[in-house]
Design an enzyme around this catalytic site. Structure first.
Site, PDB file in Angstrom:
ATOM      1  CG  HIS A  77      -1.804  -1.133   1.387  1.00  0.00           C
ATOM      2  ND1 HIS A  77      -2.493  -1.418   2.543  1.00  0.00           N
ATOM      3  CD2 HIS A  77      -2.150  -2.105   0.495  1.00  0.00           C
ATOM      4  CE1 HIS A  77      -3.230  -2.504   2.356  1.00  0.00           C
ATOM      5  NE2 HIS A  77      -3.030  -2.942   1.137  1.00  0.00           N
ATOM      6  CE1 TYR A 208      -3.246   2.082  10.328  1.00  0.00           C
ATOM      7  CE2 TYR A 208      -3.304   1.768  12.705  1.00  0.00           C
ATOM      8  CZ  TYR A 208      -2.747   1.495  11.470  1.00  0.00           C
ATOM      9  OH  TYR A 208      -1.672   0.633  11.391  1.00  0.00           O
ATOM     10  N   PRO A 300      -0.086  -2.505  19.373  1.00  0.00           N
ATOM     11  CG  PRO A 300      -1.958  -3.809  18.927  1.00  0.00           C
ATOM     12  CD  PRO A 300      -1.152  -3.255  20.054  1.00  0.00           C
ATOM     13  CE  LYS A 304       7.230   2.001  13.491  1.00  0.00           C
ATOM     14  NZ  LYS A 304       6.726   1.507  12.210  1.00  0.00           N
ATOM     15  CE1 TYR A 392       1.001   2.512  10.467  1.00  0.00           C
ATOM     16  CE2 TYR A 392       1.901   1.739   8.379  1.00  0.00           C
ATOM     17  CZ  TYR A 392       0.968   1.625   9.399  1.00  0.00           C
ATOM     18  OH  TYR A 392       0.024   0.641   9.348  1.00  0.00           O
TER      19      TYR A 392
HETATM   20  C1  PHB Z   1      -2.884  -6.268  11.189  1.00  0.00           C
HETATM   21  O1  PHB Z   1      -3.119  -6.380   9.973  1.00  0.00           O
HETATM   22  O2  PHB Z   1      -2.981  -7.221  11.961  1.00  0.00           O
HETATM   23  C2  PHB Z   1      -2.474  -4.942  11.738  1.00  0.00           C
HETATM   24  C3  PHB Z   1      -2.285  -3.876  10.878  1.00  0.00           C
HETATM   25  C4  PHB Z   1      -1.902  -2.638  11.393  1.00  0.00           C
HETATM   26  C5  PHB Z   1      -1.729  -2.481  12.758  1.00  0.00           C
HETATM   27  C6  PHB Z   1      -1.906  -3.548  13.615  1.00  0.00           C
HETATM   28  C7  PHB Z   1      -2.283  -4.789  13.106  1.00  0.00           C
HETATM   29  O3  PHB Z   1      -1.375  -1.264  13.243  1.00  0.00           O
END
Ligand code: PHB
Length: 398
Positions: A77, A208, A300, A304, A392
């Site tokens: 992405h 998000y 999460p 990271k 990120y």
């Molecule tokens: C996930 O796809 O499990 C995932 C993606 C982004 C995050 C945390 C978990 O910040």
């Protein structure tokens, strides 16, 4: 009957991302290692964790010849979406960082690829061992003792060095006397309920979403499997969450913009994870070096965890290379300080993303407005968005 004694150069406790990447790096440097792991191969390959790789992690996997399936099955992405206040804001990671991308490829897929490649190389991974303990860390002949079966004989692996890659609950960190380590911790008053479902993707990138009812995240695994999360009480029982309740909450938190809808499908896995930030300083005691979750945990939200484990072992592998090839110990002596500089920056970023995106009962009206101002700032200032993007996709190594 005497204890079986074997020798290797680097004994690795734990076959998670840190231990497996380290074994591969050492192998390429001509350094022998043995991994002991308390779980079975099936367990480590089936444990559902997060799934975002920083750009340099992807580049490293490719450079090590471990990236073929990731390049075929991973999702690449150019950015992420932040959604709040009934609006969507695209953070153009690639545009803001000179082309670095967000790669979504589940941790257990990375594990499968690393285990298969290591075994194909003749690597030694001992799965399902019990009673692992560490000895002689202060001297120059440290050893790992373990049993292949719970009531089998104790075996001893004598090493030059031990890498403690056994996760937050493993024995390695505990082998550093408590008086010699400082532990920093923050427990968040919320957790994530994560699901896997059979559905087509609802969006081409991660979303998000910060909502009055709490945070939610839309991620993906494949064209047929999606990964979604909902902020929840970390002590809640998953039995309280029927599929209908989960979907209702996901619709409410994610479907806040005109013309966007969430695609549903049968849920086949669900669970609740608690969230904490944790750092252990020092990461070294004598001939023991901690790496990955054994030394630090991030929530999460910043995606990271795996990347930080790989960054640790990259520093460690370089230090071991200098030791074996040139007899230099400066890299080993500086390991903890070097690793911790990157770790604290990742801790800061993970805390920042978590704090900005989650609502809590304890939040004061002042804190709420500050959080809203932060979201407004990061989505309206190129400088702020660049800082988010740089962290990120992964900070440069210095
Ligand atoms: C996930 O796809 O499990 C995932 C993606 C982004 C995050 C945390 C978990 O910040």
């Amino acid at each position: 009957m005497g204890t079986t004694v074997e020798r290797t150069q680097v004994g690795i406790v734990g076959a998670g991302p840190a231990g497996l990447f380290l074994a591969h790096m050492l192998h390429r440097q001509g350094i022998a290692s043995v991994i002991v792991e308390s779980r079975t191969r099936e367990e480590i390959e089936g444990t559902i964790r997060a799934g975002v790789l920083e750009q340099w992690t992807v580049d490293l996997m490719n450079a090590m010849g471990l990236g073929d399936r990731m390049m075929r099955e991973g999702h690449f992405h150019s950015g992420i979406t932040l959604r709040f206040d009934r609006r969507s804001h695209h953070i153009d990671m690639a545009g803001l960082t000179g082309g670095k991308r967000v790669t979504v490829y589940a941790q257990h897929e990375v594990i499968k690829d690393l285990v298969a490649a290591r075994l194909a190389d003749g690597g030694d991974i001992r799965f399902g061992v019990s009673g692992t303990s560490l000895h002689g860390l202060d001297g120059d002949r440290p050893s790992i003792r373990y049993r292949r079966t719970p009531d089998g004989p104790e075996e001893e692996l004598r090493c030059d060095f031990i890498a403690g890659c056994d996760g937050f609950h493993g024995p390695s960190r505990q082998a550093i006397p408590a008086a010699l380590r400082t532990e920093y911790q923050k427990i968040y008053p919320f957790g994530w309920l994560g699901i896997l479902c059979n559905a087509p993707p609802s969006h081409h990138e991660l979303i998000y979403a910060s909502h009055e009812r709490g945070f939610s995240l839309l991620s993906t695994r494949s064209p047929e499997v999606q990964r979604l999360y909902i902020q929840c009480d970390p002590t809640d029982d998953i039995a309280n969450w029927s599929d209908d309740r989960i979907w209702a909450e996901l619709h409410t938190r994610l479907e806040t913009v005109e013309g966007w809808s969430l695609k549903e499908g049968p849920i086949f896995q669900k669970g609740i994870i608690a969230m904490r930030s944790f750092v252990c300083d020092t990461m070294r005691h004598g001939r023991l070096f901690l790496a990955g979750d054994a030394a630090h945990i991030v929530p999460p939200t910043g995606a990271k965890g795996l990347n930080l484990a790989v960054a640790d072992v990259l520093v460690l592998a370089r230090a071991l290379d200098a030791f074996y090839r040139e007899g230099r110990s400066d890299g080993l002596d500086g390991y903890s300080a070097t690793a911790l500089r990157r770790i604290w920056k990742a801790e800061r970023f993970s805390w920042y993303m978590t704090t900005m995106l989650h609502r809590t009962e304890e939040e004061t009206p002042f804190e709420r407005r500050i959080r809203q101002a932060e979201l407004d700032y990061v989505t309206s200032s190129r400088a702020a968005a660049t800082a988010l993007a740089e962290n990120y996709v992964g900070l440069a190594f210095d």
